[in-house]
Design an enzyme around this catalytic site. Structure first.
Site, PDB file in Angstrom:
ATOM      1  N   ARG A  16       5.860  -0.086 -12.212  1.00  0.00           N
ATOM      2  CA  ARG A  16       5.166  -0.012 -10.933  1.00  0.00           C
ATOM      3  C   ARG A  16       5.659   1.142 -10.068  1.00  0.00           C
ATOM      4  NH1 ARG A  16       3.918  -6.171  -8.836  1.00  0.00           N
ATOM      5  NH2 ARG A  16       2.854  -6.883 -10.727  1.00  0.00           N
ATOM      6  N   ASP A  66      -0.515 -10.291   5.585  1.00  0.00           N
ATOM      7  CA  ASP A  66       0.078  -9.924   4.306  1.00  0.00           C
ATOM      8  C   ASP A  66       1.050  -8.778   4.553  1.00  0.00           C
ATOM      9  OD1 ASP A  66      -0.907 -10.638   1.203  1.00  0.00           O
ATOM     10  OD2 ASP A  66       0.259  -8.790   1.393  1.00  0.00           O
TER      11      ASP A  66
END
Length: 282
Positions: free
Chosen positions: A41, A143
């Site tokens: 990632r 979030d």
């Protein structure tokens, strides 16, 4: 067979530093088994910055580059979601909303909104419970990942994802977009306020009391002490009869003094009225 050489130098020490950084910043406890996931990632960030090693990347983060820290965090957060995931939760919510028709505005908090499927599922549930596109319901959706918040605000979804909801819901709650995707109707989008929020930060900027808090499939990323701290802050935000929804693989046994099980992965306050509403400012 030899292991192919990696594009970037990534030592165990680098991995441990990254584990500490994401834990200190977001409370996410990465297991040792996540070594390859972290490499995969974050390699994208090294390419974008034209760096050659993870040590160089860590120096960028350690300099306090706030934008890169945001991108670092976005890279390591998981955003698996779908409309009406764990559908029994929305049946319970609908019953709650119908039972509280006369109390004025009802407030819901989706604490890990991801790309928006969950808050829009809350909005659809509210519309169906009150049989109107403008129910007396307000939804705060938060979030940590700023990328997914932008997706959620737009409310645009692939046809194959939306069509799983059935033709009746699609027609009532979505418009066909020029891109070929479906967009949540304006009324649904107007019900939801999106904000960036780090669950382990001190400044949630959330005002209670809430009728429901959805914190599903989030606690699994935190260790028990971090989970407990978050749950201790959830409790005073809930109305005495309010409900806390967690994921199918999560439980709150370690917070039995705060919450008791009401139904399948749905909790209520162990001592309703025992904690005053939060006075956190907006």
């Amino acid at each position: 067979m030899s292991t192919p050489a990696r594009e970037f130098d990534f030592t165990q020490q680098d991995f441990e530093k990254i584990r500490k950084l994401i834990y200190d910043y977001a409370g996410i406890a990465l297991s040792p088994a996540k070594h390859d996931m972290v490499y995969g990632r974050l390699a994208k960030r090294l390419r974008a910055l034209h760096l050659h090693t993870f040590n160089e990347y860590l120096k960028v983060l350690e300099r306090g580059d706030s934008k890169e820290m945001e991108l670092f965090t976005n890279s390591l957060t998981t955003n698996l979601t779908s409309f009406f995931r764990e559908s029994h939760h929305f049946d319970i919510l609908a019953d709650y909303l119908r039972g509280h028709r006369s109390v004025g505005t009802l407030n819901l908090w989706c604490s890990a909104s991801s790309t928006g499927e969950e808050p829009y599922s809350l909005a659809i549930t509210a519309c169906e419970a009150f049989d109107t596109l403008r129910p007396p319901v307000k939804i705060i959706a938060t979030d940590l990942d700023t990328n997914v918040l932008e997706t959620a605000k737009a409310g645009l979804y692939a046809a194959e994802e939306v069509e799983k909801l059935g033709s009746v819901r699609v027609k009532r709650f979505f418009d066909k977009h020029a891109s070929g995707k479906y967009q949540a109707k304006q009324e649904l989008r107007d019900m939801i306020v999106y904000r960036k929020l780090n669950l382990i930060s001190q400044d949630w900027l959330i005002r209670g009391p809430m009728d429901a808090i959805f914190c599903r499939n989030v606690m699994i990323y935190f260790d028990k002490p971090t989970q407990l701290k978050i749950l201790q802050r959830f409790a005073p935000l809930l109305k005495p009869e309010g409900l806390l929804y967690v994921g199918h693989s999560e439980n709150l046994y370690h917070a039995a003094d705060l919450f008791k099980l009401r139904g399948k992965t749905v909790y209520e306050l162990a001592k309703p009225g025992g904690a005053p509403p939060s006075l956190l400012t907006r």
